[in-house]
Design an enzyme around this catalytic site. Structure first.
Site, mmCIF file in Angstrom:
data_model
loop_
_atom_site.group_PDB
_atom_site.id
_atom_site.type_symbol
_atom_site.label_atom_id
_atom_site.label_comp_id
_atom_site.label_asym_id
_atom_site.label_seq_id
_atom_site.Cartn_x
_atom_site.Cartn_y
_atom_site.Cartn_z
ATOM 1 N N ASN A 111 54.189 43.861 -31.298
ATOM 2 C CA ASN A 111 55.295 43.541 -30.394
ATOM 3 C C ASN A 111 54.871 43.569 -28.915
ATOM 4 O O ASN A 111 55.209 42.667 -28.147
ATOM 5 C CB ASN A 111 56.460 44.510 -30.610
ATOM 6 N N THR A 156 72.565 3.946 -2.322
ATOM 7 C CA THR A 156 73.454 4.997 -2.830
ATOM 8 C C THR A 156 74.342 4.267 -3.832
ATOM 9 O O THR A 156 74.689 3.096 -3.622
ATOM 10 C CB THR A 156 74.322 5.635 -1.731
ATOM 11 N N HIS A 157 74.667 4.938 -4.919
ATOM 12 C CA HIS A 157 75.429 4.316 -6.023
ATOM 13 C C HIS A 157 74.719 3.070 -6.552
ATOM 14 O O HIS A 157 75.370 2.143 -7.035
ATOM 15 C CB HIS A 157 76.852 3.949 -5.606
ATOM 16 N N SER A 278 55.752 -7.318 -25.867
ATOM 17 C CA SER A 278 56.756 -7.347 -26.934
ATOM 18 C C SER A 278 56.154 -8.026 -28.149
ATOM 19 O O SER A 278 55.376 -8.974 -28.024
ATOM 20 C CB SER A 278 57.984 -8.122 -26.447
ATOM 21 N N LYS A 284 56.930 -10.904 -22.233
ATOM 22 C CA LYS A 284 57.373 -9.592 -21.762
ATOM 23 C C LYS A 284 56.226 -8.686 -21.321
ATOM 24 O O LYS A 284 55.161 -8.679 -21.919
ATOM 25 C CB LYS A 284 58.163 -8.870 -22.858
ATOM 26 N N ASN A 286 56.390 -4.711 -20.371
ATOM 27 C CA ASN A 286 57.372 -3.623 -20.306
ATOM 28 C C ASN A 286 56.770 -2.319 -19.772
ATOM 29 O O ASN A 286 55.644 -1.979 -20.119
ATOM 30 C CB ASN A 286 57.950 -3.358 -21.700
ATOM 31 N N GLU A 291 59.136 4.676 -19.387
ATOM 32 C CA GLU A 291 60.314 4.909 -20.234
ATOM 33 C C GLU A 291 60.080 6.117 -21.142
ATOM 34 O O GLU A 291 60.997 6.907 -21.400
ATOM 35 C CB GLU A 291 60.614 3.675 -21.084
ATOM 36 N N GLN A 323 59.772 35.126 -32.517
ATOM 37 C CA GLN A 323 58.588 34.330 -32.855
ATOM 38 C C GLN A 323 58.844 32.836 -32.596
ATOM 39 O O GLN A 323 57.917 32.068 -32.370
ATOM 40 C CB GLN A 323 58.274 34.549 -34.341
ATOM 41 N N LYS A 326 57.581 30.243 -29.401
ATOM 42 C CA LYS A 326 56.283 29.632 -29.084
ATOM 43 C C LYS A 326 56.271 28.115 -29.163
ATOM 44 O O LYS A 326 55.763 27.448 -28.264
ATOM 45 C CB LYS A 326 55.195 30.227 -29.969
HETATM 46 N N1 ARG Z 1 54.293 36.850 -34.755
HETATM 47 C C1 ARG Z 1 55.255 37.669 -34.114
HETATM 48 C C2 ARG Z 1 55.810 36.997 -32.867
HETATM 49 O O1 ARG Z 1 55.230 36.157 -32.374
HETATM 50 C C3 ARG Z 1 54.651 38.961 -33.655
HETATM 51 C C4 ARG Z 1 54.569 39.938 -34.723
HETATM 52 C C5 ARG Z 1 55.535 41.020 -34.616
HETATM 53 N N2 ARG Z 1 56.112 41.055 -35.877
HETATM 54 C C6 ARG Z 1 56.831 42.053 -36.345
HETATM 55 N N3 ARG Z 1 57.281 41.892 -37.521
HETATM 56 N N4 ARG Z 1 57.053 43.140 -35.645
HETATM 57 O O2 ARG Z 1 56.867 37.346 -32.393
#
Ligand code: ARG
Length: 475
Positions: A111, A156-157, A278, A284, A286, A291, A323, A326
């Site tokens: 943790n 503007t607009h 296109s 075309k 583009n 975009e 978790q 990420k």
């Molecule tokens: N993989 C977990 C995370 O990224 C970290 C591990 C902590 N897991 C736990 N069961 N205390 O948050």
């Protein structure tokens, strides 16, 4: 050892549950940061004599070897075997140096570990973002300088409003991206505290030296509250929020460029290398890249909302929900880096159609406000002047002529304040050169801004380069 826990369990995790919960496929991104964190931790364990100096050195060199091996290996090929990057590194270390490896996890938990590694990873990525934003700003400034004399209608607009320098328009974006950099910098300042040593949530009975680890890892200080340390993801949300705002700017500049590149505007032409054709319509060309950046803004916003929502109902302290921070974080960092790089090239290679810009800037309504201010300078009260010019505009609209084409008697009929010199106003060059206050589109002011930005951005680029070199030599 495949798991970092398990002795209290009778059976292994169900295959479905494994597949569902294992995160190595995503968090292998943290490999470098994680090893860096572990090296500092191993050094600290030696310093406070929780392990011998010799063991500490053996752990450090073992970790360096592990990093080398795992860098070369496809980590994702074992992603169903190890729960997360922490488990994989621990297992690899034990494989490499044997039982001693089992001492590494003394006085820490995944943790506090994950929160520390994420911060280290993120500060490196933010550094990378600064550099690419800076480079993009420089490209905008160089285009502004190259096209310093080009005039365009400002809108503007999305209605033609007043003449501005193209350079002034480009510099408006330079300002926005500078604020993006400062938002990222601000987030980075706040997460410059080291959570390691907070343990699972309460700290540790063992005599760890948190200040020493924080210093080794280049943090300003240890975090102050162990519960907060393991449950805080503000640094993820702040970064995602800064990137979401950055994408607002990216999307807006892309929209401007798409419009300018259209036949209706014709102010610029995006280079072939950044345009597509296109499959059906042979004529075309583009602006797909622009975009796509505008489109990817959806994902950047979604990533922010995703983490905000994940965090909103969590009781203290750590919960596995976290978790899920990420994937969105990595996604937004990558999106931003890639979008900025490709946009930088697109802007660097585009060409400006000066003749079309000039033609559009001669639309006489663009000078209506100049006529109004001309009257104000001749002591006509502002509201009256506004009405007078409004009536002239109405006349022009009805007679399909232009403000510059109205005979002098018509002007005089509307106000005795008009002199022949009113016709001097219908020149876009005159219009911009009479703009007075700081921050306006007067050419001298814009030139000054260009010069100032060039100096400032160059200096920042140099600072980034130095910081990068320092980092390389310390790792
Ligand atoms: N993989 C977990 C995370 O990224 C970290 C591990 C902590 N897991 C736990 N069961 N205390 O948050």
């Amino acid at each position: 050892m495949k798991k970092m826990w398990g002795s209290r369990f009778k059976s292994d995790l169900h295959e479905l549950a494994k597949k569902f919960s294992y995160s190595l496929g995503v968090d292998h991104e943290l490999l470098n940061a994680e090893v860096q964190t572990s090296i500092a931790h191993a050094k600290m364990l030696g310093k406070v004599s929780l392990i011998s100096e010799k063991d500490s050195r053996a752990l450090v060199s073992g970790l360096r070897e592990v990093l080398g091996t795992l860098r070369r290996r496809q980590v994702t090929s074992v992603m169903n075997e190890y729960e997360d990057i922490h488990t994989l590194i621990q297992a690899s270390l034990e494989k490499k140096i044997g039982r001693l490896g089992r001492k590494l996890h003394t006085a820490r938990s995944r943790n506090d570990l994950v929160s520390t590694s994420m911060r280290i990873y993120l500060r490196g990525k933010i550094q990378g973002l600064f550099e690419v934003i800076n480079k993009f700003q420089m490209t905008l400034v160089v285009q502004a300088e190259k096209n310093q004399k080009v005039l365009i209608p400002g809108y503007t607009h999305l209605q033609r409003a007043q003449v501005v320098l193209l350079a002034h328009h480009l510099l408006a974006y330079v300002e926005m991206f500078e604020r993006d950099k400062s938002r990222l910098l601000d987030a980075r300042k706040r997460f410059n505290e080291c959570p390691l040593g907070a343990g699972a949530l309460a700290g540790s009975n063992l005599p760890v030296d948190r200040r020493y680890v924080a210093q080794l890892l280049g943090f300003q200080k240890p975090t102050a509250n162990s519960l907060d340390s393991v449950s805080d993801r503000d640094f993820v949300m702040e970064t995602l929020s800064a990137i979401a705002i950055l994408f607002t700017h990216l999307s807006r500049i892309c929209e401007d460029l798409i419009l300018w590149n259209s036949q209706e505007f014709g102010f610029i032409e995006v280079d072939d290398q950044f345009s597509t054709g296109s499959s059906l319509m042979p004529h075309k060309k583009n602006p797909d890249i622009l975009e796509l950046i505008r489109g990817k803004t959806g994902e950047a916003y979604g990533n922010l909302v995703s983490v905000l929502t994940t965090m909103k109902g969590l009781p203290l302290a750590y919960n596995r929900d976290m978790q899920e921070d990420k994937k969105p974080l990595f996604s937004s960092l990558q999106l931003a880096q890639e979008s900025l790089s490709v946009l930088e090239m697109t802007v660097r290679t585009l060409s400006v159609n000066e003749a079309n810009c000039l033609k559009a800037s001669k639309d006489s309504f663009l000078f209506a406000t100049d006529v109004l201010e001309y009257l104000v300078k001749k002591s006509v009260p502002f509201r009256e002047a506004h009405e007078i010019v409004g009536r002239l505009v109405q006349k022009v609209s009805e007679s399909h002529s232009s403000l510059s084409g109205l005979p002098f008697e018509v002007y005089r009929k509307h106000s005795r304040a008009f002199q022949k010199d009113v016709y001097e106003l219908f020149d876009p060059q005159v219009s911009v050169s009479r703009k007075w206050p700081i921050g306006s589109t007067r050419p001298e002011l814009v030139t000054k801004q260009i010069r100032a930005w060039k100096g400032r951005l160059k200096l920042e680029a140099l600072r980034f380069k130095r910081a990068r070199r320092r980092k390389q030599s310390s790792f």
